[in-house]
Design a protein around this motif. Structure first.
Motif, PDB file in Angstrom:
ATOM      1  N   GLN A 111       0.995  -1.154   0.095  1.00 19.28           N
ATOM      2  CA  GLN A 111      -0.115   0.024   0.191  1.00 19.28           C
ATOM      3  C   GLN A 111       0.912   1.216  -0.050  1.00 19.28           C
ATOM      4  O   GLN A 111       0.361   2.498  -0.713  1.00 19.28           O
ATOM      5  N   ILE A 112       2.068   1.107   0.708  1.00 19.55           N
ATOM      6  CA  ILE A 112       2.883   2.550   0.872  1.00 19.55           C
ATOM      7  C   ILE A 112       3.405   2.718  -0.462  1.00 19.55           C
ATOM      8  O   ILE A 112       3.313   3.943  -1.342  1.00 19.55           O
ATOM      9  N   CYS A 113       3.776   1.572  -1.366  1.00 18.23           N
ATOM     10  CA  CYS A 113       4.378   1.607  -2.934  1.00 18.23           C
ATOM     11  C   CYS A 113       3.370   2.348  -3.667  1.00 18.23           C
ATOM     12  O   CYS A 113       3.453   3.108  -4.690  1.00 18.23           O
ATOM     13  N   ALA A 148       8.392   6.588   5.330  1.00 16.39           N
ATOM     14  CA  ALA A 148       8.565   5.675   4.315  1.00 16.39           C
ATOM     15  C   ALA A 148       7.872   6.155   3.036  1.00 16.39           C
ATOM     16  O   ALA A 148       8.420   6.302   1.806  1.00 16.39           O
ATOM     17  N   ILE A 149       6.618   6.779   3.175  1.00 11.05           N
ATOM     18  CA  ILE A 149       5.935   7.490   2.148  1.00 11.05           C
ATOM     19  C   ILE A 149       6.763   8.542   1.342  1.00 11.05           C
ATOM     20  O   ILE A 149       6.768   8.610   0.245  1.00 11.05           O
ATOM     21  N   HIS A 150       7.299   9.276   2.427  1.00  4.76           N
ATOM     22  CA  HIS A 150       7.816  10.509   1.711  1.00  4.76           C
ATOM     23  C   HIS A 150       9.125   9.975   0.877  1.00  4.76           C
ATOM     24  O   HIS A 150       9.399  10.642  -0.138  1.00  4.76           O
ATOM     25  N   ARG A 151       9.935   8.890   1.537  1.00 11.22           N
ATOM     26  CA  ARG A 151      11.158   8.453   0.707  1.00 11.22           C
ATOM     27  C   ARG A 151      10.640   8.168  -0.708  1.00 11.22           C
ATOM     28  O   ARG A 151      11.542   8.079  -1.523  1.00 11.22           O
ATOM     29  N   HIS A 152       9.680   7.354  -0.707  1.00 13.09           N
ATOM     30  CA  HIS A 152       9.355   6.631  -2.163  1.00 13.09           C
ATOM     31  C   HIS A 152       8.432   7.729  -2.835  1.00 13.09           C
ATOM     32  O   HIS A 152       8.006   7.325  -3.827  1.00 13.09           O
ATOM     33  N   SER A 153       8.433   8.873  -2.518  1.00 12.18           N
ATOM     34  CA  SER A 153       7.284   9.929  -3.230  1.00 12.18           C
ATOM     35  C   SER A 153       8.248  10.622  -4.141  1.00 12.18           C
ATOM     36  O   SER A 153       9.487  10.714  -4.180  1.00 12.18           O
TER      37      SER A 153
END
Length: 533
Positions: free
Chosen positions: A162-164, A189-194
């Motif tokens: 879901q994060i991805c 983690a959401i920020h790092r993958h955004s």
């Protein structure tokens, strides 16, 4: 007797998500590198018999690659027979020694587990050096690892997926979950993958911001905007411009400030106190352990603001993913041992040596209720590392075991989450221990009891909330209204600086002397020195 492995789909072989199977996952092993591995036992509609021993079945890494049998001389060759029954599982163990324990109780000859017991999952201690978790697993498509989020069970794989999915959508996200589950790690983690990963990431705990200062802290203020505003200050939205702002405990922000938040989220416009409006480009991630829908019904939270969070993620509790407890405990313990220069304690034990971490202790960890979730487990891992510093073989003493025995907070957690059912007693097995005393209802807690607990926990709201079985948001409300609880923003700056000097700049010691939390003191120091923001 068949080998179930060839017929069972794994995360690298399954074509469709949602495939369910019964598996055994390693909680503790003489070789810590094997913790987290799993062995599929039965498909959802499978029958037959499987075995668990040193020589069978073949286990697999979390990614699904075959790693072979458990293969340690410290694990018995005697087989634990597992039979798939229409109503659950049947377990049989004929060898007298070393024995088998199921959920902390000796297995005498055989035991039948019901559908509900299998659904909850069971901790199996095979001998003294191997602990396994047996239960249902669900195939989730393999997703990228997320730093900081440790776990390979169904719930954590689903969360990473879901994060991805959400990370690059640039929409507001609301994270829900109990205190201590790791909501801030998920937000980071959401920020790092955004797409904003190169921008600023600013994290704020709104429960620690006094209501009178919330607008200034969030949106900034101009010099002279109010008494004490001797310098212009950039608020958190301005600090996060071009990046991500994480607001923890959003349910604690005042009703009036919520309208300003709504405008910032909806129109990307803020207005510093005493200043003029300006545009900001901020992605908002918020988190709460409160029931915001009930708060809306009570007119304590604005429904339009809640609706702006069209994307939600629920961060699972630790007791909802007990199969990950072993993997997570070893990860946390390794970090503490590294800092002590003793990481070698977690090297593979030789055939004649006992493992550093006792398997019965890890099995007990898997069965604990974890009212404080991962934060509580991290505290247990630190305690284990400290108590066993310098020892070749670790042990769990009385004080350590007291941390994972039922407490009042556990009773509060059990009120909302079903406990793992204990297996039926075999002949000769002692009865279960007496249930823990019921936790006091929040409204029954006196101011004196609250203050006593607050002092006992070194004025830490987080630890006090866990001790009393309260939500952090409710505790902060009680502390603000308590006549004898100091407030950081009301302590004269000269007194704070004098105490800090006496404590040689140690913020933790100074906070205890001032009778406030470390977080509150750091926040006040930032207010006193705006250039540090």
């Amino acid at each position: 007797m068949r080998d179930p492995n060839p017929t069972i789909l794994t995360p690298t072989e399954a074509d469709d998500a949602g495939h369910r199977f019964i598996a055994a996952r390693v909680l503790a092993h003489p070789d810590p590198a094997r913790v987290g591995e799993f062995a599929p036992l039965f498909d959802a509609n499978d029958g037959g018999t499987a075995t668990l021993s040193r020589e069978s079945p073949d286990f697999r890494t979390p990614a699904g690659a075959r790693s072979g049998p458990l293969a340690s001389a410290r694990i018995s060759r005697n087989q634990l027979l597992i039979q798939r029954l229409p109503g659950g599982l049947g377990l049989r163990y004929d060898a007298p020694s070393p024995g088998v324990e199921v959920n902390g109780r000796p297995l005498v000859k055989e035991l039948t587990l019901s559908t509900d017991e299998l659904q909850a999952g069971i901790a199996v201690l095979l001998g003294r050096d191997l602990a396994l978790w047996i239960g249902w697993f669900e195939h989730i498509d393999t997703v990228a690892a997320v730093p900081g989020l440790i776990g390979e069970g169904t719930e954590m794989r689903r969360l990473r997926q879901q994060i991805c999915i959400l990370a690059d959508l640039d929409v507001p996200v609301l994270l829900r979950g109990e205190t201590g589950v790791g909501k801030e790690l998920v937000a980071a983690a959401i920020h790092r993958h955004s797409k904003r990963s190169k921008g600023s990431y600013v994290a704020v705990n709104l429960a620690g911001v006094p209501p009178s200062m919330a607008a200034s802290e969030l949106f900034g203020h101009k010099r002279g905007a109010f008494t004490g505003a001797t310098e212009e200050r950039r608020g958190y939205f301005a600090q996060a411009d071009g990046g991500t702002l994480f607001l923890d405990e959003i349910g604690d922000v005042g009703f009036d400030v919520q309208s300003l938040l709504l405008r910032a989220v909806q129109e990307r416009v803020i207005q510093p106190v005493g200043g003029t409006t300006r545009q900001v480009d901020v992605r908002l991630i918020a988190a709460t352990d409160s029931d915001l829908e009930t708060a809306v019904a009570r007119r304590e939270f604005r429904e339009p603001l809640l609706r702006r969070f069209s994307c939600e993620l629920r961060v699972p509790t630790l007791r909802a993913r007990r199969e990950d407890v072993g993997l997570l405990f070893y990860h946390l313990l390794r970090g503490h041992l590294q800092k002590m220069g003793e990481e070698h304690r977690l090297e593979r034990a030789g055939d004649g040596d006992e493992p550093f971490v006792p398997a019965p202790f890890v099995a007990a960890l898997a069965l604990h209720a974890w009212p404080g979730n991962v934060r509580e487990l991290a505290n247990v891992a630190l305690k284990f590392a400290v108590e066993n510093r310098g020892r070749a073989r670790g042990r769990a003493g009385e004080e350590l075991m007291r941390l994972i025995t039922p407490r009042r907070a556990d009773a509060g957690a059990a009120a909302t989450t079903p406990a793992i059912p204990a297996p039926p007693r075999s002949p000769g097995t002692p009865a279960a221990a007496t249930a823990p005393p019921a936790v006091k209802r929040a409204e029954e807690l006196s101011d004196a009891e609250l203050l006593e607990a607050f002092r006992a926990e070194a004025f830490s709201p987080e630890r006090t909330a866990r001790r009393l079985g309260l939500s952090k948001s409710y505790l902060y409300k009680r502390l603000r209204a308590h006549p004898e609880v100091a407030r950081a923003h009301s302590i004269p700056a000269a007194e704070i600086r004098a105490v800090l000097r006496d404590c040689s700049g140690d913020v933790v010691t100074a906070a205890a002397r001032l009778r406030i939390s470390t977080r509150a003191l750091r926040l006040q120091l930032r207010r006193l020195d705006p250039t540090s923001a």
